[in-house]
Design a protein around this motif. Sequence first.
Motif, short mmCIF file in Angstrom:
data_model
loop_
_atom_site.label_atom_id
_atom_site.label_comp_id
_atom_site.label_asym_id
_atom_site.label_seq_id
_atom_site.Cartn_x
_atom_site.Cartn_y
_atom_site.Cartn_z
N ASP A 183 -31.25 -28.31 8.41
CA ASP A 183 -31.12 -26.88 8.18
C ASP A 183 -29.68 -26.56 7.80
N LEU A 184 -29.44 -26.32 6.53
CA LEU A 184 -28.09 -26.05 6.05
C LEU A 184 -27.60 -24.65 6.41
N ALA A 185 -28.38 -23.92 7.20
CA ALA A 185 -27.90 -22.65 7.75
C ALA A 185 -26.97 -22.90 8.93
N THR A 186 -26.88 -24.16 9.36
CA THR A 186 -26.02 -24.49 10.50
C THR A 186 -24.78 -25.25 10.02
N PRO A 187 -23.61 -24.92 10.56
CA PRO A 187 -22.39 -25.63 10.17
C PRO A 187 -22.48 -27.14 10.44
N ARG A 188 -23.15 -27.51 11.51
CA ARG A 188 -23.26 -28.94 11.86
C ARG A 188 -23.96 -29.73 10.76
N MET A 189 -25.06 -29.19 10.23
CA MET A 189 -25.80 -29.91 9.19
C MET A 189 -25.04 -29.89 7.87
N CYS A 190 -24.32 -28.79 7.57
CA CYS A 190 -23.48 -28.77 6.38
C CYS A 190 -22.39 -29.84 6.49
N GLY A 191 -21.83 -29.99 7.68
CA GLY A 191 -20.83 -31.03 7.91
C GLY A 191 -21.40 -32.41 7.74
N GLN A 192 -22.62 -32.62 8.23
CA GLN A 192 -23.27 -33.92 8.07
C GLN A 192 -23.53 -34.22 6.60
N LEU A 193 -23.97 -33.20 5.86
CA LEU A 193 -24.19 -33.39 4.42
C LEU A 193 -22.89 -33.74 3.72
N LEU A 194 -21.81 -33.06 4.07
CA LEU A 194 -20.51 -33.35 3.48
C LEU A 194 -20.06 -34.77 3.81
N THR A 195 -20.31 -35.22 5.04
CA THR A 195 -19.94 -36.58 5.44
C THR A 195 -20.73 -37.62 4.64
N GLU A 196 -22.03 -37.36 4.47
CA GLU A 196 -22.89 -38.32 3.76
C GLU A 196 -22.72 -38.26 2.24
N HIS A 197 -22.34 -37.11 1.71
CA HIS A 197 -22.23 -36.91 0.26
C HIS A 197 -20.96 -36.15 -0.08
N PRO A 198 -19.79 -36.78 0.07
CA PRO A 198 -18.54 -36.07 -0.19
C PRO A 198 -18.22 -35.89 -1.67
N ASP A 199 -19.06 -36.44 -2.53
CA ASP A 199 -18.76 -36.46 -3.96
C ASP A 199 -19.67 -35.56 -4.80
N CYS A 200 -20.03 -34.41 -4.29
CA CYS A 200 -20.92 -33.50 -5.00
C CYS A 200 -20.15 -32.72 -6.07
N ASP A 201 -20.77 -32.60 -7.23
CA ASP A 201 -20.18 -31.87 -8.34
C ASP A 201 -20.79 -30.48 -8.51
N ILE A 202 -22.05 -30.36 -8.14
CA ILE A 202 -22.81 -29.14 -8.40
C ILE A 202 -23.48 -28.70 -7.11
N LEU A 203 -23.41 -27.41 -6.85
CA LEU A 203 -24.13 -26.83 -5.72
C LEU A 203 -25.02 -25.71 -6.24
N VAL A 204 -26.30 -25.79 -5.93
CA VAL A 204 -27.22 -24.69 -6.19
C VAL A 204 -27.76 -24.28 -4.83
N ASN A 205 -27.29 -23.13 -4.36
CA ASN A 205 -27.66 -22.66 -3.03
C ASN A 205 -28.88 -21.74 -3.15
N CYS A 206 -30.04 -22.25 -2.78
CA CYS A 206 -31.28 -21.47 -2.79
C CYS A 206 -31.66 -21.01 -1.40
#
Length: 162
Positions: free
Chosen positions: A66-89
């Motif tokens: 659930d990317l509504a939580t800072p913890r999961m956003c942090g986990q996503l950033l840790t696993e994928h630090p090289d993102c070029d594009i964000l589409v926030n739906c």
Amino acid sequence: MIIDLSGKKAVVSASTAGIGLAIAKGLAACGAEIIINGRSRESVERALNVIRQSDGSAKLTGFSGDLATPRMCGQLLTEHPDCDILVNCLGIYALRDFFDTDDAEWERFFQTNVMSGDNQRRLVLRRAGRISEQGPLEQAALTGGILDRQRQRPPVNLLTQH
């Protein structure tokens, strides 16, 4: 028009159905590597299968959380630090009268619709340094259940300008 996004990595939040899934399909068709996101592993797997059925060469990764939580956003950033594009739906609303919505519910809307987007933007800003944020809600009438989302657009617009 064909856009070549080969070599780019895109996170599409809330991409297991609806507009998020359609956007993920489109980006995959343009050659981007896509991170499919949903709250459950099952919904992410379904979305991955749907895209693979229509595009066998799609480069896909699933991220359940659930990317509504800072913890999961942090986990996503840790696993994928090289993102070029964000589409926030990612976003929520409720079909209820404005005056029947208490402060706790408004806070939940704000945390999900504004702060989660801010947390997600950090994924891309660290790498790309710039974000363009646009959406159909700017054109929506201030009626019914859209009011809570519409009310929160000014903070989102302020956070993404620089």
